[in-house]
Design an enzyme around this catalytic site. Structure first.
Site, PDB file in Angstrom:
ATOM      1  N   GLY A 214      -7.603   8.661   7.332  1.00  0.00           N
ATOM      2  CA  GLY A 214      -7.816   8.960   8.751  1.00  0.00           C
ATOM      3  C   GLY A 214      -9.255   9.317   9.061  1.00  0.00           C
ATOM      4  O   GLY A 214     -10.156   9.080   8.253  1.00  0.00           O
TER       5      GLY A 214
ATOM      6  N   ASN B  39     -10.337   0.937   0.022  1.00  0.00           N
ATOM      7  CA  ASN B  39      -9.359   0.755   1.107  1.00  0.00           C
ATOM      8  C   ASN B  39      -9.909   1.168   2.466  1.00  0.00           C
ATOM      9  O   ASN B  39     -10.425   2.279   2.619  1.00  0.00           O
ATOM     10  CB  ASN B  39      -8.125   1.617   0.830  1.00  0.00           C
TER      11      ASN B  39
ATOM     12  N   THR C  20      -8.474   2.904   8.914  1.00  0.00           N
ATOM     13  CA  THR C  20      -8.824   3.593  10.163  1.00  0.00           C
ATOM     14  C   THR C  20      -9.956   2.905  10.930  1.00  0.00           C
ATOM     15  O   THR C  20      -9.884   2.784  12.161  1.00  0.00           O
ATOM     16  CB  THR C  20      -9.202   5.059   9.846  1.00  0.00           C
TER      17      THR C  20
ATOM     18  N   ASP D 118       0.847  -1.197   0.000  1.00  0.00           N
ATOM     19  CA  ASP D 118       0.000   0.000   0.000  1.00  0.00           C
ATOM     20  C   ASP D 118       0.886   1.252   0.000  1.00  0.00           C
ATOM     21  O   ASP D 118       1.789   1.373   0.830  1.00  0.00           O
ATOM     22  CB  ASP D 118      -0.875  -0.056   1.273  1.00  0.00           C
TER      23      ASP D 118
HETATM   24  O1  G3H Z   1      -4.338   3.124   1.769  1.00  0.00           O
HETATM   25  C1  G3H Z   1      -5.070   2.981   2.771  1.00  0.00           C
HETATM   26  C2  G3H Z   1      -6.382   3.577   2.844  1.00  0.00           C
HETATM   27  O2  G3H Z   1      -6.588   4.525   1.903  1.00  0.00           O
HETATM   28  C3  G3H Z   1      -7.031   3.657   4.177  1.00  0.00           C
HETATM   29  O3  G3H Z   1      -7.732   4.847   4.473  1.00  0.00           O
HETATM   30  O4  G3H Z   1      -7.465   4.819   6.952  1.00  0.00           O
HETATM   31  O5  G3H Z   1      -9.082   6.331   5.841  1.00  0.00           O
HETATM   32  O6  G3H Z   1      -9.491   3.887   5.909  1.00  0.00           O
HETATM   33  P1  G3H Z   1      -8.483   4.976   5.866  1.00  0.00           P
HETATM   34 ZN    ZN Z   2      -4.534   5.127   0.929  1.00  0.00          ZN
END
Ligand code: G3H
Ligand code: ZN
Length: 282
Positions: free
Chosen positions: A180, A228, A231, A81
């Site tokens: 986040g 994705n 968080t 990622d």
């Molecule tokens: O690459 C990881 C994600 O884009 C996670 O985003 O923490 O807002 O769920 P998020």
């Molecule tokens: Zn991301």
């Protein structure tokens, strides 16, 4: 079963649903994701962020993911990622990752294209799919002025040229999500997303999906093939541990402390798989 990211993304694109990509950091998170996938009969992508790699190391991550994937019959891809460099991509491919993201979104357009082309060159012969990013996700503040906000979003014409020239397998787009926790409700630019969809022929990826309301995800999933989530898993993990220790302040057994955290994360993953439409697709 560990499969190439391309296989999962193409099936999602053809089937008109999105596959969840969930971030792993330790064994309990991997188990929560994999058990949820098996129980929901859903394909799944597990992915390692830069923080996860720093914390656990690529070898531990690859080992955990491979063991977990072998234990289930649903398709599982292991993705890097927000990969930061060509050398990190190579290291991940050597360790058995089946998908990589190279995030050149901070680079000028031509330099972003060049680094993605280089990654595609090494990834494709190894049957590893490549996700790239165009536009800037994250750091989008509520009070930012509109022109700046728009400038950070993915331009549909640029996206078409980018995909054509890089031959990437998936494209992360900036349409108003951020990484986040959100302060207010995120407003997604669906017109832009539809336009990108119309002008490109590659699976699209929605980052920063934690905290995006279900109704917005239900619209987005018509156009994106990978969503994705990180968080919301962290929140579930931390809350379950805090609640458990409040009730059992003298408990010192890590297995008892982490058990409820794993269960809470599994619930989140299962709910997302149903929301994204991937449940029942494996
Ligand atoms: O690459 C990881 C994600 O884009 C996670 O985003 O923490 O807002 O769920 P998020
Ligand atoms: Zn991301």
């Amino acid at each position: 079963m560990l499969v190439s990211g391309r296989e999962i993304l193409q099936a999602a694109r053809q089937g008109g649903y999105a596959v969840g990509a969930f971030n792993l950091n330790n064994m309990e998170i991997v188990q929560a994701i994999i058990e949820a996938a098996e129980e929901e009969r859903s394909p799944v992508i597990i992915q390692a962020s830069q923080g996860a790699i720093k914390y656990a190391g690529i070898e531990y991550i690859a080992g955990l993911a491979k063991i977990a994937a072998e234990r289930v019959s649903v398709p599982v891809a292991l993705n890097l990622d927000h990969g930061t460099s060509f050398s990190q991509v190579v290291q991940c491919i050597r360790n058995g990752f089946t998908a990589v993201m190279i995030d050149g979104s901070q680079l000028p357009f031509e330099e972003n294209i060049a680094v993605v082309q280089k990654v595609v060159e090494v990834a494709h012969p190894n049957n590893v799919s490549v996700e790239a990013e165009l536009g800037k996700i994250g750091g989008v503040e509520d009070d930012i002025v509109v022109s700046e906000r728009d400038a950070a979003f993915t331009d549909p014409d640029e996206a078409a040229e980018f995909v054509e020239r890089t031959q990437c397998d998936a494209l992360a787009v900036a349409i108003g999500t951020a990484h986040g926790l959100y302060k207010g409700e995120p407003k997604l630019d669906f017109d832009r997303l539809r336009e990108i969809r119309r002008k490109t022929d590659v699976p699209l990826v929605l980052h920063g999906a934690s905290g995006v309301p279900d109704e917005a995800i239900a619209v987005a999933r018509q156009y994106v093939s990978k969503i994705n989530i990180d968080t919301e898993l962290r929140v579930a993990f931390a809350k379950a541990i805090a609640d458990f220790l409040k009730e059992h302040p003298n408990e010192i057994d890590p297995r008892k402390i982490l058990g409820p955290a794993k269960a809470a994360m599994k619930d989140v993953v299962r709910a997302k798989m149903r929301l994204f439409g991937s449940a029942g697709k494996a």
